[in-house]
Enzyme design. Structure first.
Site, PDB file in Angstrom:
ATOM      1  N   THR A 110      32.890  49.523  38.010  1.00 40.88           N
ATOM      2  CA  THR A 110      32.793  50.890  38.509  1.00 40.88           C
ATOM      3  C   THR A 110      32.916  50.924  40.025  1.00 40.88           C
ATOM      4  O   THR A 110      33.573  51.802  40.587  1.00 40.88           O
ATOM      5  CB  THR A 110      31.462  51.526  38.071  1.00 40.88           C
ATOM      6  N   GLU A 126      24.772  48.588  44.370  1.00 42.79           N
ATOM      7  CA  GLU A 126      23.994  47.502  43.746  1.00 42.79           C
ATOM      8  C   GLU A 126      24.594  47.337  42.368  1.00 42.79           C
ATOM      9  O   GLU A 126      24.446  48.179  41.495  1.00 42.79           O
ATOM     10  CB  GLU A 126      22.512  47.885  43.684  1.00 42.79           C
ATOM     11  N   CYS A 160      19.418  46.160  34.971  1.00 43.31           N
ATOM     12  CA  CYS A 160      20.310  45.310  35.755  1.00 43.31           C
ATOM     13  C   CYS A 160      19.716  43.924  35.950  1.00 43.31           C
ATOM     14  O   CYS A 160      20.435  42.952  36.168  1.00 43.31           O
ATOM     15  CB  CYS A 160      20.607  45.959  37.101  1.00 43.31           C
TER      16      CYS A 160
END
Length: 290
Positions: A110, A126, A160
Site C-alpha cells: 500500500t 509504519e 502488525c
C-alpha cells in the site's frame, strides 16, 4: 473501566460454568451489565466533549482551582473519517493538492502504491512486519508457548506485531513434547464471534486475500501441518489456528507477510543461526526472545 470489564467477563464465565448461560438468564444478565458499562463509556465521552477543566494558579502545580474554567471544544471539522478502498476515490484523496502529508499504518504494498500515485508525496508510513519469536534451548518452554500463542493468534494474527514465525533452536524444535504441547494449546483456543467474550480467536476483518489464503491452505516444499487450520461454521472470515512445521529459510512463507492465524516453525542449529534467520527479511518490525 478495565476492572469493571474483568468483573463482567468473570460473571459470564461463572454463568457458563453453572450451566445457566441461557436457561436461567445468566447470559442475559451479563449482557445487561455489559450494556450498562458501554452506556457509561458513552456518558464519559459526552462529559469530555462538554468538559470544563480547571487550571492551577502559579506555584500550585498539580492542584485544581475550581474558579478558573477553560471550556474544551471538540472541533467538528478537525478530523473526518471516510472508509474507502484503493481505487479512484482513495487515489483522489491521497493525491489531492490540498493534502500536504499522509500517515499510513498498513502494508508495504500500500505504501508503494501511494508513492506510485504521487512520487513527491510526503508519506509517513509504519508498514509490514514478518515478526518472529526465538525460543532457545535455555528457555522456559511453557512460558514460550503461552507467549507464542498470544502473539500469533490474538486478534486472529492481524496485528502488525503478531508473531508469524517461531524460530526454534534445534533442541526445542526436535522435542516431540514441545510440539505436542504447542499444538494442543493452540487447538484448545476458543474460536468464535467477537461479541462472545470467551472467544480467543475472532474473525478476520475481511476474507483472506491471496497471500493469507495461500498460507492457510497450502504447504511448500518440506512443510507439513502440525495443526491444520479450518474454516469455522462456513464463515470465510473465521479460521481456527494453523501451525506449519518445516518452514525453510528463504521460502515463500519465511519472506511473506500474511496477517492471519497461521504460524510457521523454523529450525535453527544454534542460537546465532536463529538470529540470522530472523534478520533475513526485508520486514523488520518486532521480535521476541525466550
Amino acid at each position: 473501566e478495565g476492572p469493571r470489564r474483568a468483573e463482567i467477563v468473570k460473571k459470564i464465565e461463572e454463568a457458563r460454568a453453572e450451566g445457566d448461560l441461557k436457561e436461567n438468564g445468566g447470559y442475559h444478565a451479563a449482557r445487561e451489565e455489559q450494556g450498562k458499562m458501554e452506556a457509561r463509556i458513552r456518558q464519559l465521552k459526552q462529559m469530555l466533549e462538554n468538559a470544563e477543566i480547571g487550571t492551577a494558579p502559579a506555584g500550585e502545580a498539580g492542584t485544581v482551582n475550581p474558579g478558573m474554567k477553560i471550556t474544551v471544544e471538540i472541533m467538528g471539522d478537525a478530523m473526518q473519517f471516510l472508509p474507502t478502498t484503493d481505487d479512484e476515490v482513495g487515489q483522489a484523496l491521497v493525491t489531492d493538492a490540498r493534502v500536504s502529508a499522509v500517515i499510513l499504518t498498513g502494508s508495504y504494498e500500500t505504501a508503494r502504491l501511494f508513492q506510485s500515485w504521487k512520487p513527491e508525496l510526503r508519506l509517513i508510513a509504519e508498514t509490514s512486519g514478518k515478526n518472529s519469536i526465538i525460543v532457545s534451548a535455555l528457555s522456559d518452554r511453557d512460558q514460550a508457548i503461552k507467549d507464542i500463542l498470544r502473539s500469533a493468534f490474538g486478534h486472529a494474527g492481524q496485528k502488525c506485531s503478531a508473531a508469524s514465525l517461531a524460530v526454534l533452536e534445534a533442541e526445542v524444535y526436535d522435542s516431540v513434547a514441545f510440539r505436542n504441547r504447542l499444538r494442543d494449546a493452540a487447538a484448545s483456543l476458543p474460536v468464535g464471534e467477537s461479541w462472545d467474550m470467551t472467544s480467543a480467536v475472532t474473525p478476520l476483518i475481511r476474507e483472506p486475500g491471496e497471500a493469507l489464503g495461500r498460507a492457510l491452505t497450502q504447504l511448500d516444499a518440506g512443510e507439513e501441518w502440525l495443526l491444520a487450520p479450518r474454516m469455522v461454521n462456513g464463515n470465510p472470515r473465521l479460521w481456527s489456528p494453523g501451525i506449519k512445521l518445516g518452514v525453510r529459510r528463504g521460502s515463500w512463507y519465511h519472506r511473506t507477510e500474511c496477517f492471519g492465524p497461521v504460524l510457521g516453525l523454523m529450525r535453527a542449529k544454534e542460537f546465532q543461526e536463529a538470529i540470522e534467520i530472523v534478520n533475513d527479511s526485508e520486514f523488520g518490525l518486532t521480535s521476541g526472545l525466550h
